[in-house]
Motif scaffolding. Structure first.
Motif, mmCIF file in Angstrom:
data_model
loop_
_atom_site.group_PDB
_atom_site.id
_atom_site.type_symbol
_atom_site.label_atom_id
_atom_site.label_comp_id
_atom_site.label_asym_id
_atom_site.label_seq_id
_atom_site.Cartn_x
_atom_site.Cartn_y
_atom_site.Cartn_z
ATOM 1 N N UNK A 1 -24.031 18.144 -9.556
ATOM 2 C CA UNK A 1 -25.438 17.764 -9.674
ATOM 3 C C UNK A 1 -26.189 17.837 -8.349
ATOM 4 N N UNK A 2 -25.526 17.522 -7.234
ATOM 5 C CA UNK A 2 -26.197 17.614 -5.942
ATOM 6 C C UNK A 2 -26.609 19.056 -5.661
ATOM 7 N N UNK A 3 -25.716 19.996 -5.952
ATOM 8 C CA UNK A 3 -26.017 21.412 -5.721
ATOM 9 C C UNK A 3 -27.179 21.860 -6.608
ATOM 10 N N UNK B 1 -24.751 29.893 -6.616
ATOM 11 C CA UNK B 1 -25.434 29.299 -7.772
ATOM 12 C C UNK B 1 -26.218 30.411 -8.453
ATOM 13 N N UNK B 2 -25.856 30.734 -9.680
ATOM 14 C CA UNK B 2 -26.481 31.839 -10.407
ATOM 15 C C UNK B 2 -27.137 31.327 -11.685
ATOM 16 N N UNK C 1 -30.982 23.169 -5.630
ATOM 17 C CA UNK C 1 -31.218 24.583 -5.949
ATOM 18 C C UNK C 1 -32.485 24.775 -6.772
ATOM 19 N N UNK C 2 -32.947 23.709 -7.427
ATOM 20 C CA UNK C 2 -34.185 23.790 -8.197
ATOM 21 C C UNK C 2 -35.357 23.738 -7.223
ATOM 22 N N UNK C 3 -36.316 24.662 -7.289
ATOM 23 C CA UNK C 3 -37.447 24.641 -6.341
ATOM 24 C C UNK C 3 -38.294 23.386 -6.485
ATOM 25 N N UNK C 4 -38.980 23.042 -5.410
ATOM 26 C CA UNK C 4 -39.790 21.824 -5.390
ATOM 27 C C UNK C 4 -40.941 21.884 -6.385
ATOM 28 N N UNK D 1 -31.474 34.262 -8.741
ATOM 29 C CA UNK D 1 -32.310 34.285 -9.957
ATOM 30 C C UNK D 1 -33.080 32.997 -10.177
ATOM 31 N N UNK D 2 -33.673 32.450 -9.124
ATOM 32 C CA UNK D 2 -34.509 31.261 -9.295
ATOM 33 C C UNK D 2 -35.725 31.547 -10.174
#
Length: 539
Positions: free
Chosen positions: A51-53, A183-184, A57-60, A27-28
């Motif tokens: 926090x690393x994950x 990661x959801x 996981x956040x798109x560029x 669900x990005x």
């Protein structure tokens, strides 16, 4: 995106890709676009790894994610401290770290609010602490109060909108090498001053608490949130019976199935007769029907569920004692077939071990460094307060040892430095793939030998107990709204996700792909045995 942050993010992604078998992000599309103020809130069970994950996981397309960390991690001459500061994290004081005295975080809060007003995305962990525990801690109201303050400061701007985005991180085995992570992201709560007047000053604290409760509900429903490790164990046992080895299901579907059984067994453990949340199909994706009341014709019998809980625990203990896995009991094999498979697994294990030896020499210093670091962490305190830092210790010391190995190889063969710089990482990655398959072959070999050694009576007892529990699990699954035919259902509704391989050609063609999951079971790790237990959090 600042250059330093981009480099740190790339480093995080590389280290996590090596350490975890797969990181599946769902669900990005719920993440607001760049320039839209957003508060990201997530569960916190794995110290600095969480926090690393999230950062990776956040798109560029979304610029820097502003993080916070306890202030005791700043200003130290350690690699982890440098990473925290270089990533742009802000120091947050905690009373427990300062002798229980009152702390002042007003300066940091002001920076966070200003960042939101500038369209940034900030990340908070509302639990307020990281701990090795199966259950979420009650969320603190800090995130809701920040949202309230920002809305109040922009109450005269009718177009100002802030999103409160929740996220659930689920580690299959958070501290083990080559485990899996889910990661959801959940639908964001979009808040405006004109639509939520109770969040504006003078604040109605009932509205703050209600907003925090909604956050807790979303995060909890997206991960395996259980009152005890025993409930997690029996729920995974039930999930394995419901969707046995070979069922083509995504990691997200597997977590939601386990979560459904957790809800049922947790209600039983509490002595309630409430109906557990259902898992339903909607838009070819499983979602929890949390807004629907349970049907009256499908009540949960507390006594039956309690018996199921005991039977699942007994079966798990029996299989562990016999050295068997569920698939060996589900489909009993003749002695001829067992001997044939032993020969095949032995041959495969010898081949994989042989070709892994050159690369394994490069991995040994890394394994030794991480083992020593883990021992120091384990000896520093009780499991619930220290085991959440094991992954962090493995990542940091593993990266340092890996860089040392790589540099040493360059110095040993200076004329071939350009070739060695590429060849060494490729050999180590190929070795890791072979080791995963070798460990899988060894685990299968152990189970096959157990079938040869145990008597007919213990095996018959295990088969009978599994058959009895299977019927009860399927009845319970039907009452919880799970599909009747999981093998067909999950193969049809499952989308092609990272880590999934379908078909013989796809499997062979992408053997060394960074995106390929080498495991048949989501609970596998790079261990010579199946992990079925968790540490006692009270020790």
């Amino acid at each position: 995106m600042p250059v330093v942050y981009f480099l740190i993010r790339s480093l995080f992604k590389f280290v996590l890709t090596v350490f975890y078998g797969s990181i599946v992000v769902e669900n990005q599309h719920y993440i607001p676009p760049n320039g839209h103020p957003c508060v990201l809130c997530c569960n916190h069970g794995n110290s600095l790894t969480d926090p690393l994950v999230l950062v990776t996981s956040i798109p560029k397309t979304r610029h820097q994610l502003r993080l916070t960390a306890k202030d005791t991690l700043f200003g130290k001459r350690t690699f982890s401290s440098w990473l925290i500061e270089a990533s742009g994290a802000l120091p947050m004081k905690r009373a427990k770290d300062h002798g229980g005295k009152a702390v002042d975080n007003s300066h940091v809060m002001e920076k966070l609010k200003s960042a939101l007003e500038g369209g940034d995305m900030i990340c908070l962990f509302p639990e307020g602490l990281s701990r090795y525990h199966p259950q979420l801690a009650p969320l603190k109201t800090g995130a809701a109060r920040i949202v309230s303050d920002v809305l109040t400061r922009n109450r005269h701007n009718p177009d100002f909108e802030i999103s409160l985005l929740t996220c659930s991180i689920t580690y299959m085995h958070r501290e083990h090498f080559r485990s899996d992570v889910l990661v959801t992201f959940h639908p964001p709560m979009k808040l405006r001053a004109r639509d939520h007047p109770k969040l504006l000053a003078p604040v109605d604290y009932d509205a703050i608490r209600q907003l925090t409760t909604s956050m807790q509900s979303q995060i909890s429903m997206g991960t395996i949130d259980a009152p005890s490790w025993d409930v997690v164990k029996v729920s995974k046992t039930a999930a394995k019976l419901y969707a046995p080895l070979g069922t083509l299901m995504s990691l997200g579907d597997y977590v939601r199935v386990v979560r459904t059984f957790v809800s049922a067994f947790a209600a039983t453990q509490r002595g309630h007769k409430e109906h557990a949340p259902s898992v339903l199909t909607e838009d070819v994706q499983l979602k929890y029907a949390t807004d629907q009341a349970p049907e009256e014709d499908q009540p949960t019998d507390a006594e039956t569920d309690d018996e199921n809980l005991d039977l699942a625990s007994a079966l798990r203990n029996l299989l562990t004692q016999l050295g068997l896995t569920d698939e060996r009991v589900r489909e009993p094999l003749s002695r001829i077939v067992i001997l044939y498979r032993v020969a095949i697994r032995t041959f495969w294990l010898v081949c994989l071990s042989t070709i892994s030896l050159p690369g394994l020499i490069l991995w040994i210093p890394i394994f030794i460094a991480t083992r020593r670091a883990v021992n120091r962490v384990k000896n520093s305190g009780p499991a619930w307060n220290t085991w959440d830092e094991i992954t962090q210790a493995k990542l940091v010391h593993g990266l340092g040892a890996g860089l040392l190995v790589w540099t040493s190889c360059l110095l040993v063969f200076p004329p071939l430095a350009l070739f060695t710089a590429v060849w060494v990482p490729c050999l180590m990655w190929a070795t890791l793939r072979w080791l995963e398959d070798a460990m899988a072959a060894y685990r299968a070999l152990r189970a096959l030998f157990s079938l040869l050694w145990i008597g007919k009576s213990p095996l018959a007892r295990a088969i009978q107990m599994r058959s009895k529990l299977y019927d009860r699990v399927m009845q319970l699954a039907a009452s919880l709204g799970l599909p009747d035919d999981p093998a067909t259902h999950f193969r049809v509704v499952g989308k092609r996700q990272k880590g999934q391989v379908r078909g013989t050609w796809d499997s062979g063609a992408r053997y060394f792909s960074l995106r390929r999951r080498r495991k048949r079971d989501w609970n596998e790790t790079l261990r010579p045995y199946d992990i079925v237990d968790y540490p006692d959090v009270d020790t």
